[in-house]
Write a protein that holds these residues in place. Structure first.
Motif, mmCIF file in Angstrom:
data_model
loop_
_atom_site.group_PDB
_atom_site.id
_atom_site.type_symbol
_atom_site.label_atom_id
_atom_site.label_comp_id
_atom_site.label_asym_id
_atom_site.label_seq_id
_atom_site.Cartn_x
_atom_site.Cartn_y
_atom_site.Cartn_z
ATOM 1 N N GLN A 76 2.318 14.202 -14.089
ATOM 2 C CA GLN A 76 1.067 14.742 -14.937
ATOM 3 C C GLN A 76 0.994 16.264 -14.443
ATOM 4 O O GLN A 76 0.849 17.053 -15.607
ATOM 5 N N ARG A 101 3.731 5.612 -5.705
ATOM 6 C CA ARG A 101 3.789 5.491 -7.167
ATOM 7 C C ARG A 101 2.859 6.591 -7.662
ATOM 8 O O ARG A 101 2.956 7.375 -8.679
ATOM 9 N N ASP A 102 1.516 6.704 -6.876
ATOM 10 C CA ASP A 102 0.582 7.439 -7.298
ATOM 11 C C ASP A 102 1.115 8.947 -7.261
ATOM 12 O O ASP A 102 0.582 9.653 -8.120
ATOM 13 N N LYS A 103 1.396 9.234 -6.162
ATOM 14 C CA LYS A 103 2.224 10.677 -6.109
ATOM 15 C C LYS A 103 3.154 11.058 -7.311
ATOM 16 O O LYS A 103 3.248 11.997 -7.491
ATOM 17 N N GLU A 138 0.915 -1.063 -0.191
ATOM 18 C CA GLU A 138 0.085 -0.018 0.088
ATOM 19 C C GLU A 138 0.729 1.190 -0.124
ATOM 20 O O GLU A 138 0.682 2.233 -0.604
ATOM 21 N N VAL A 166 3.357 9.874 -10.036
ATOM 22 C CA VAL A 166 2.623 9.862 -11.609
ATOM 23 C C VAL A 166 1.971 11.167 -11.428
ATOM 24 O O VAL A 166 1.857 12.046 -12.280
ATOM 25 N N GLU A 167 1.345 11.487 -10.303
ATOM 26 C CA GLU A 167 0.333 12.680 -10.026
ATOM 27 C C GLU A 167 1.425 13.953 -10.354
ATOM 28 O O GLU A 167 1.025 14.970 -11.123
ATOM 29 N N VAL A 177 2.252 2.047 -3.372
ATOM 30 C CA VAL A 177 1.338 2.091 -4.506
ATOM 31 C C VAL A 177 0.767 3.696 -4.295
ATOM 32 O O VAL A 177 0.824 4.600 -5.305
ATOM 33 N N ALA A 178 0.995 4.113 -2.991
ATOM 34 C CA ALA A 178 0.745 5.469 -2.602
ATOM 35 C C ALA A 178 1.851 6.441 -3.112
ATOM 36 O O ALA A 178 1.581 7.361 -3.821
#
Length: 94
Positions: free
Chosen positions: A87, A79-81, A73, A83-84, A76-77
């Motif tokens: 972007q 990785r999400d940051k 978890e 990617v954000e 994944v958190a």
């Protein structure tokens, strides 16, 4: 007015930022975190194999799986940051 000495000093100060060499502290910490995550996944595999062969208690298996779930978890958190942030950089006007 920019003199030759000022230009040389500015170049010397900026050179470490662009020169290849030792990785930065953040890169080293990220690498260590990735190694720790891989180690956690290896421990899950070992404990699961031990539980299937009867060498490891079920309680230890459940605890190891819970630790692995928390590690996953977290990864994944992160990785999400990343990617954000990427972007957001792409949306910036040039």
């Amino acid at each position: 007015m920019i003199t030759q000495i000022n230009a040389v000093n500015a170049y010397a100060a900026a050179r470490p930022a662009i020169a290849p060499g030792a990785p930065s502290d953040a890169v080293q910490k990220l690498g260590q975190a990735a190694e720790a995550f891989a180690g956690q996944m290896d421990r899950v595999d070992q404990v699961a194999t031990g539980a299937m062969t009867g060498q490891v208690e079920t309680h230890r298996l459940v605890q190891t799986i819970a630790e692995a779930e928390l590690a996953l978890e977290t990864v994944v958190a992160i990785r999400d940051k990343v990617v954000e942030a990427y972007q957001e950089i792409l949306r910036m006007p040039v």
